[in-house]
Design a protein around this motif. Structure first.
Motif, PDB file in Angstrom:
ATOM      1  N   TRP A  93       0.839  -1.210   0.000  1.00 17.62           N
ATOM      2  CA  TRP A  93       0.000   0.000   0.000  1.00 17.62           C
ATOM      3  C   TRP A  93       0.871   1.256   0.000  1.00 17.62           C
ATOM      4  N   GLY A  94       1.940   1.211   0.783  1.00 17.89           N
ATOM      5  CA  GLY A  94       2.847   2.355   0.825  1.00 17.89           C
ATOM      6  C   GLY A  94       3.488   2.632  -0.522  1.00 17.89           C
ATOM      7  N   ILE A  95       3.893   1.573  -1.217  1.00 24.34           N
ATOM      8  CA  ILE A  95       4.480   1.726  -2.554  1.00 24.34           C
ATOM      9  C   ILE A  95       3.412   2.166  -3.547  1.00 24.34           C
ATOM     10  N   ALA A  96       2.221   1.597  -3.426  1.00 23.99           N
ATOM     11  CA  ALA A  96       1.136   1.917  -4.364  1.00 23.99           C
ATOM     12  C   ALA A  96       0.714   3.381  -4.265  1.00 23.99           C
ATOM     13  N   PHE A  97       0.898   3.999  -3.125  1.00 25.54           N
ATOM     14  CA  PHE A  97       0.586   5.425  -3.001  1.00 25.54           C
ATOM     15  C   PHE A  97       1.339   6.232  -4.061  1.00 25.54           C
ATOM     16  N   PHE A  98       2.626   5.918  -4.236  1.00 22.40           N
ATOM     17  CA  PHE A  98       3.432   6.636  -5.223  1.00 22.40           C
ATOM     18  C   PHE A  98       2.997   6.292  -6.646  1.00 22.40           C
ATOM     19  N   GLU A  99       2.527   5.078  -6.834  1.00 23.82           N
ATOM     20  CA  GLU A  99       1.988   4.699  -8.144  1.00 23.82           C
ATOM     21  C   GLU A  99       0.791   5.578  -8.478  1.00 23.82           C
ATOM     22  N   TYR A 100      -0.100   5.759  -7.535  1.00 20.87           N
ATOM     23  CA  TYR A 100      -1.273   6.601  -7.758  1.00 20.87           C
ATOM     24  C   TYR A 100      -0.881   8.057  -7.989  1.00 20.87           C
ATOM     25  N   CYS A 101       0.161   8.524  -7.304  1.00 20.87           N
ATOM     26  CA  CYS A 101       0.623   9.899  -7.494  1.00 20.87           C
ATOM     27  C   CYS A 101       1.133  10.141  -8.909  1.00 20.87           C
ATOM     28  N   LEU A 102       1.477   9.084  -9.621  1.00 15.23           N
ATOM     29  CA  LEU A 102       1.917   9.188 -11.010  1.00 15.23           C
ATOM     30  C   LEU A 102       0.818   8.791 -11.996  1.00 15.23           C
ATOM     31  N   MET A 103       0.016   7.803 -11.632  1.00 19.58           N
ATOM     32  CA  MET A 103      -1.014   7.293 -12.541  1.00 19.58           C
ATOM     33  C   MET A 103      -2.135   8.308 -12.761  1.00 19.58           C
ATOM     34  N   VAL A 104      -2.584   8.936 -11.703  1.00 17.38           N
ATOM     35  CA  VAL A 104      -3.684   9.899 -11.842  1.00 17.38           C
ATOM     36  C   VAL A 104      -3.276  11.061 -12.754  1.00 17.38           C
ATOM     37  N   PRO A 105      -2.102  11.681 -12.551  1.00 16.72           N
ATOM     38  CA  PRO A 105      -1.696  12.732 -13.500  1.00 16.72           C
ATOM     39  C   PRO A 105      -1.499  12.205 -14.926  1.00 16.72           C
ATOM     40  N   ALA A 106      -1.028  10.980 -15.059  1.00 22.54           N
ATOM     41  CA  ALA A 106      -0.859  10.400 -16.402  1.00 22.54           C
ATOM     42  C   ALA A 106      -2.197  10.299 -17.111  1.00 22.54           C
ATOM     43  N   ASN A 107      -3.197   9.814 -16.398  1.00 23.26           N
ATOM     44  CA  ASN A 107      -4.524   9.682 -17.004  1.00 23.26           C
ATOM     45  C   ASN A 107      -5.142  11.043 -17.305  1.00 23.26           C
ATOM     46  N   ARG A 108      -4.955  11.998 -16.422  1.00 24.16           N
ATOM     47  CA  ARG A 108      -5.493  13.345 -16.665  1.00 24.16           C
ATOM     48  C   ARG A 108      -4.813  13.991 -17.864  1.00 24.16           C
ATOM     49  N   ALA A 109      -3.493  13.811 -17.972  1.00 24.75           N
ATOM     50  CA  ALA A 109      -2.759  14.410 -19.096  1.00 24.75           C
ATOM     51  C   ALA A 109      -3.119  13.724 -20.410  1.00 24.75           C
ATOM     52  N   GLY A 110      -3.359  12.428 -20.356  1.00 24.87           N
ATOM     53  CA  GLY A 110      -3.607  11.678 -21.578  1.00 24.87           C
ATOM     54  C   GLY A 110      -5.038  11.713 -22.075  1.00 24.87           C
ATOM     55  N   TYR A 111      -5.997  11.871 -21.150  1.00 23.76           N
ATOM     56  CA  TYR A 111      -7.405  11.850 -21.547  1.00 23.76           C
ATOM     57  C   TYR A 111      -7.741  13.115 -22.324  1.00 23.76           C
ATOM     58  N   GLY A 112      -8.316  12.931 -23.464  1.00 24.93           N
ATOM     59  CA  GLY A 112      -8.587  14.047 -24.366  1.00 24.93           C
ATOM     60  C   GLY A 112      -7.638  14.009 -25.544  1.00 24.93           C
ATOM     61  N   ARG A 113      -6.377  13.750 -25.246  1.00 27.38           N
ATOM     62  CA  ARG A 113      -5.417  13.510 -26.331  1.00 27.38           C
ATOM     63  C   ARG A 113      -5.632  12.104 -26.872  1.00 27.38           C
ATOM     64  N   PHE A 114      -5.913  11.178 -25.973  1.00 32.09           N
ATOM     65  CA  PHE A 114      -6.244   9.800 -26.321  1.00 32.09           C
ATOM     66  C   PHE A 114      -7.663   9.542 -25.868  1.00 32.09           C
ATOM     67  N   SER A 115      -8.346   8.630 -26.558  1.00 28.76           N
ATOM     68  CA  SER A 115      -9.651   8.197 -26.070  1.00 28.76           C
ATOM     69  C   SER A 115      -9.426   7.307 -24.855  1.00 28.76           C
TER      70      SER A 115
ATOM     71  N   PRO B  81     -10.430   4.157 -24.330  1.00 28.41           N
ATOM     72  CA  PRO B  81      -9.895   2.840 -24.704  1.00 28.41           C
ATOM     73  C   PRO B  81      -8.422   2.891 -25.135  1.00 28.41           C
ATOM     74  N   GLN B  82      -8.031   3.941 -25.835  1.00 26.66           N
ATOM     75  CA  GLN B  82      -6.627   4.068 -26.225  1.00 26.66           C
ATOM     76  C   GLN B  82      -5.738   4.221 -25.001  1.00 26.66           C
ATOM     77  N   LEU B  83      -6.170   5.017 -24.055  1.00 26.20           N
ATOM     78  CA  LEU B  83      -5.411   5.211 -22.824  1.00 26.20           C
ATOM     79  C   LEU B  83      -5.244   3.889 -22.076  1.00 26.20           C
ATOM     80  N   LYS B  84      -6.297   3.102 -22.043  1.00 25.22           N
ATOM     81  CA  LYS B  84      -6.226   1.809 -21.350  1.00 25.22           C
ATOM     82  C   LYS B  84      -5.293   0.839 -22.052  1.00 25.22           C
ATOM     83  N   VAL B  85      -5.331   0.812 -23.381  1.00 25.70           N
ATOM     84  CA  VAL B  85      -4.447  -0.094 -24.117  1.00 25.70           C
ATOM     85  C   VAL B  85      -2.995   0.325 -23.934  1.00 25.70           C
ATOM     86  N   ILE B  86      -2.728   1.619 -23.954  1.00 28.68           N
ATOM     87  CA  ILE B  86      -1.367   2.092 -23.683  1.00 28.68           C
ATOM     88  C   ILE B  86      -0.935   1.612 -22.307  1.00 28.68           C
ATOM     89  N   GLN B  87      -1.814   1.768 -21.326  1.00 31.67           N
ATOM     90  CA  GLN B  87      -1.525   1.338 -19.957  1.00 31.67           C
ATOM     91  C   GLN B  87      -1.189  -0.149 -19.900  1.00 31.67           C
TER      92      GLN B  87
END
Length: 109
Positions: A38-60, A62-68
């Motif tokens: 859980w402690g490690i996953a906190f940092f994952e979320y700190c990167l994943m949420v901004p990644a999804n926010r930055a990518g959504y709109g540029r990618f659909s 489904p595209q964002l999920k496939v990239i992931q």
């Protein structure tokens, strides 16, 4: 590019959160492994949420999920060989090629 870089970094954290304890801490109590993950996953979320926010709109979505998913499996392959010292086999290559097909069809207009 920012989205992909953030996804790669977040997946490094998540891979270690999910599987890192298997190498050196298999005998640790389960609750310690869960808390550490859980402690490690906190940092994952700190990167994943901004990644999804930055990518959504540029990618659909489904595209964002496939990239992931592709990033996840690439990071996992490196983790498997470099950290866990396990071998990848030819069937893993074929599975990776199927993912290339998923990317192709997802991004096809």
């Amino acid at each position: 590019m920012r989205t992909v870089l953030l996804l790669v970094l977040s997946n490094v954290f998540m891979t270690f959160a999910w599987y890192g304890h298997l190498k050196h801490h298999r005998d640790s109590p389960l609750w310690i492994a869960i808390l550490a993950s859980w402690g490690i996953a906190f940092f994952e979320y700190c990167l994943m949420v901004p990644a999804n926010r930055a990518g959504y709109g540029r990618f659909s979505l489904p595209q964002l999920k496939v990239i992931q998913e592709v990033v996840t499996l690439m990071v996992f392959a490196v983790f498997t060989v470099a950290w866990m010292r396990e071998r990848l086999h030819l069937n893993h290559l074929w599975a990776g090629l199927c993912l290339v097909g998923a990317v192709f069809f997802t991004f096809r207009k």
